[in-house]
Design a protein around this motif. Structure first.
Motif, short mmCIF file in Angstrom:
data_model
loop_
_atom_site.label_atom_id
_atom_site.label_comp_id
_atom_site.label_asym_id
_atom_site.label_seq_id
_atom_site.Cartn_x
_atom_site.Cartn_y
_atom_site.Cartn_z
N PRO A 100 -12.64 80.91 35.42
CA PRO A 100 -13.59 80.68 34.34
C PRO A 100 -13.63 81.80 33.30
CG PRO A 100 -14.74 81.38 36.30
CD PRO A 100 -13.30 81.20 36.70
N GLN A 101 -13.97 81.39 32.09
CA GLN A 101 -14.28 82.33 31.01
C GLN A 101 -15.79 82.40 30.76
OE1 GLN A 101 -11.39 80.19 28.40
NE2 GLN A 101 -10.73 82.26 27.82
N THR A 102 -16.49 81.39 31.21
CA THR A 102 -17.95 81.37 31.18
C THR A 102 -18.43 80.97 32.57
OG1 THR A 102 -17.99 80.76 28.84
CG2 THR A 102 -20.00 80.40 30.09
N TYR A 103 -19.40 81.69 33.10
CA TYR A 103 -19.88 81.45 34.46
C TYR A 103 -21.31 81.96 34.56
CZ TYR A 103 -18.02 86.20 34.46
OH TYR A 103 -17.73 87.49 34.11
N PHE A 104 -21.96 81.59 35.65
CA PHE A 104 -23.35 81.94 35.85
C PHE A 104 -23.45 83.11 36.82
CE2 PHE A 104 -27.60 81.20 37.84
CZ PHE A 104 -28.36 81.40 36.69
N GLU A 105 -24.20 84.12 36.43
CA GLU A 105 -24.44 85.28 37.29
C GLU A 105 -25.88 85.23 37.80
OE1 GLU A 105 -24.41 90.20 37.11
OE2 GLU A 105 -23.43 89.03 35.53
N TYR A 106 -26.00 85.16 39.13
CA TYR A 106 -27.32 85.09 39.77
C TYR A 106 -27.45 86.27 40.71
CZ TYR A 106 -31.23 83.39 42.54
OH TYR A 106 -32.43 83.28 43.19
N GLU A 107 -28.54 87.01 40.60
CA GLU A 107 -28.76 88.19 41.42
C GLU A 107 -30.19 88.20 41.95
OE1 GLU A 107 -28.06 91.70 39.20
OE2 GLU A 107 -26.12 91.05 38.41
N VAL A 108 -30.37 88.84 43.10
CA VAL A 108 -31.70 89.04 43.66
C VAL A 108 -31.80 90.46 44.19
CG1 VAL A 108 -32.16 86.63 44.20
CG2 VAL A 108 -30.99 88.06 45.87
N SER A 109 -33.00 91.02 44.12
CA SER A 109 -33.26 92.38 44.61
C SER A 109 -34.16 92.31 45.84
CB SER A 109 -33.91 93.22 43.52
OG SER A 109 -35.22 92.75 43.25
N PRO A 110 -34.30 93.40 46.58
CA PRO A 110 -35.13 93.36 47.79
C PRO A 110 -36.60 93.05 47.53
CG PRO A 110 -33.68 95.28 47.84
CD PRO A 110 -33.58 94.68 46.47
N ASN A 111 -37.07 93.21 46.29
CA ASN A 111 -38.47 92.89 45.99
C ASN A 111 -38.62 91.55 45.28
OD1 ASN A 111 -37.34 93.95 43.61
ND2 ASN A 111 -39.33 94.61 42.83
N ASN A 112 -37.62 90.66 45.45
CA ASN A 112 -37.72 89.25 45.02
C ASN A 112 -37.68 89.09 43.51
OD1 ASN A 112 -37.86 86.58 46.20
ND2 ASN A 112 -39.86 86.36 45.21
N VAL A 113 -37.04 90.00 42.81
CA VAL A 113 -36.80 89.85 41.38
C VAL A 113 -35.40 89.29 41.19
CG1 VAL A 113 -36.58 91.06 39.17
CG2 VAL A 113 -38.39 91.69 40.76
N ALA A 114 -35.25 88.36 40.26
CA ALA A 114 -33.95 87.70 40.04
C ALA A 114 -33.43 87.96 38.63
CB ALA A 114 -34.07 86.20 40.29
N PHE A 115 -32.12 87.95 38.53
CA PHE A 115 -31.38 88.03 37.26
C PHE A 115 -30.61 86.73 37.13
CE2 PHE A 115 -27.51 88.89 34.91
CZ PHE A 115 -27.86 89.78 33.91
N ASN A 116 -30.76 86.06 35.98
CA ASN A 116 -30.19 84.72 35.79
C ASN A 116 -29.56 84.65 34.40
OD1 ASN A 116 -32.25 83.34 38.02
ND2 ASN A 116 -33.33 84.69 36.62
N ALA A 117 -28.23 84.65 34.31
CA ALA A 117 -27.62 84.64 32.99
C ALA A 117 -26.24 84.00 33.04
CB ALA A 117 -27.49 86.06 32.44
N PHE A 118 -25.90 83.27 31.98
CA PHE A 118 -24.53 82.84 31.77
C PHE A 118 -23.76 83.99 31.13
CE2 PHE A 118 -26.15 78.54 32.33
CZ PHE A 118 -25.13 77.97 33.07
N ILE A 119 -22.55 84.23 31.63
CA ILE A 119 -21.70 85.31 31.15
C ILE A 119 -20.54 84.72 30.37
CG2 ILE A 119 -20.31 87.30 31.82
CD1 ILE A 119 -23.32 87.53 32.50
N PHE A 120 -20.30 85.25 29.18
CA PHE A 120 -19.16 84.87 28.35
C PHE A 120 -18.13 86.00 28.44
CE2 PHE A 120 -17.24 84.78 23.94
CZ PHE A 120 -16.45 83.66 24.17
N ASN A 121 -17.01 85.70 29.08
CA ASN A 121 -15.99 86.70 29.40
C ASN A 121 -14.62 86.09 29.12
OD1 ASN A 121 -14.38 88.70 30.59
ND2 ASN A 121 -15.00 88.22 32.69
N PRO A 122 -14.28 85.92 27.83
CA PRO A 122 -13.06 85.17 27.50
C PRO A 122 -11.77 85.80 28.01
CG PRO A 122 -14.00 86.17 25.54
CD PRO A 122 -15.02 86.33 26.62
N SER A 123 -11.75 87.11 28.25
CA SER A 123 -10.54 87.74 28.80
C SER A 123 -10.40 87.50 30.30
CB SER A 123 -10.57 89.25 28.54
OG SER A 123 -11.51 89.89 29.39
N ARG A 124 -11.46 87.01 30.93
CA ARG A 124 -11.54 86.74 32.37
C ARG A 124 -11.55 88.00 33.23
NH1 ARG A 124 -8.08 82.62 30.47
NH2 ARG A 124 -8.86 80.50 30.89
N VAL A 125 -11.37 89.18 32.62
CA VAL A 125 -11.31 90.42 33.40
C VAL A 125 -12.15 91.53 32.78
CG1 VAL A 125 -9.03 89.93 34.38
CG2 VAL A 125 -9.21 91.15 32.19
#
Length: 221
Positions: A100-125
């Motif tokens: 993928p060149q665009t994908y979803f990044e989902y993260e969670v921390s130990p205190n139940n906070v989340a990060f939710n974002a689509f990533i645009f990475n056309p080089s793939r690297v």
């Protein structure tokens, strides 16, 4: 959920980490991805496991962090803040079989906070000089996400149960389809910060999680 997981986690990491393809069943059955791989190299990471299943409208992810000693996070962080700079468990998710060149990044921390974002990475690297951008999901709870984190400091364990709506990817009723995903964990401490130990399922070969050709294949069965 809080059983004696330490030996189980170590065995799963040894058995599953080398695989690049996982068959994910419909809930309540589960598939598991486990890893102790340091990225790009180094001593083994604390064992980490991700359990997956799906319904016609949801992807269910349960992250389990074993051998946790610090539970280190920024208490001021709120949704979509830079929780990745501390300790977090992460899933990178893309519908379809291609790198993928665009994908979803989902993260969670130990205190139940989340990060939710689509990533645009056309080089793939995440190539130097190439575009790299993100688009946040501003109100994830209203959009159908759920996140529930429990910690057990005596056992050195934290577990997060999450639900991600498949409509986010135009991907409802995914049975029979192939997606691409990778899973990560960042480990640090007050003494180590801002340095981190980077851990993952599919090794990116560099201190950079955003290398999509190594994403594993997730087969919804």
């Amino acid at each position: 959920m809080f059983k004696s997981y330490l030996a189980i986690g170590a065995c799963l990491a040894a058995a599953v980490a080398a695989n690049d393809s996982v068959n994910v069943p419909q809930c309540p059955n589960l598939a598991s991805v486990a890893f102790t791989t340091a990225i790009p190299s180094g001593p083994p990471c604390p064992a980490t496991k991700v359990d997956l299943c799906y319904t016609s409208t949801q992807l269910h992810l349960t992250f389990t962090a074993y051998n946790e000693t610090n539970f280190y996070y920024n208490a001021d962080h709120q949704t979509n803040d830079d929780i990745w700079a501390y300790e977090a468990m992460e899933a990178f998710i893309s519908r379809g079989p291609d790198d993928p060149q665009t994908y979803f990044e989902y993260e969670v921390s130990p205190n139940n906070v989340a990060f939710n974002a689509f990533i645009f990475n056309p080089s793939r690297v995440r190539k130097d000089g190439a575009p790299m951008d993100q688009a946040f999901i501003g109100d994830p709870l209203a959009d159908g996400f759920t996140v529930n984190t429990k910690t057990d400091k005596e056992k050195g364990l934290w577990v997060t149960e999450s639900v991600v709506p498949l409509a986010l990817f135009n991907g409802e009723t995914p049975k029979g389809s192939v997606w691409r995903m990778n899973f990560f964990r960042t480990v640090t401490s007050p003494q180590m910060f801002p340095d981190q130990q980077l851990c993952g399922w599919r090794n990116t070969g560099e201190a950079n999680f955003h290398v999509t050709p190594v994403f594993g294949k997730i087969n919804f069965v």
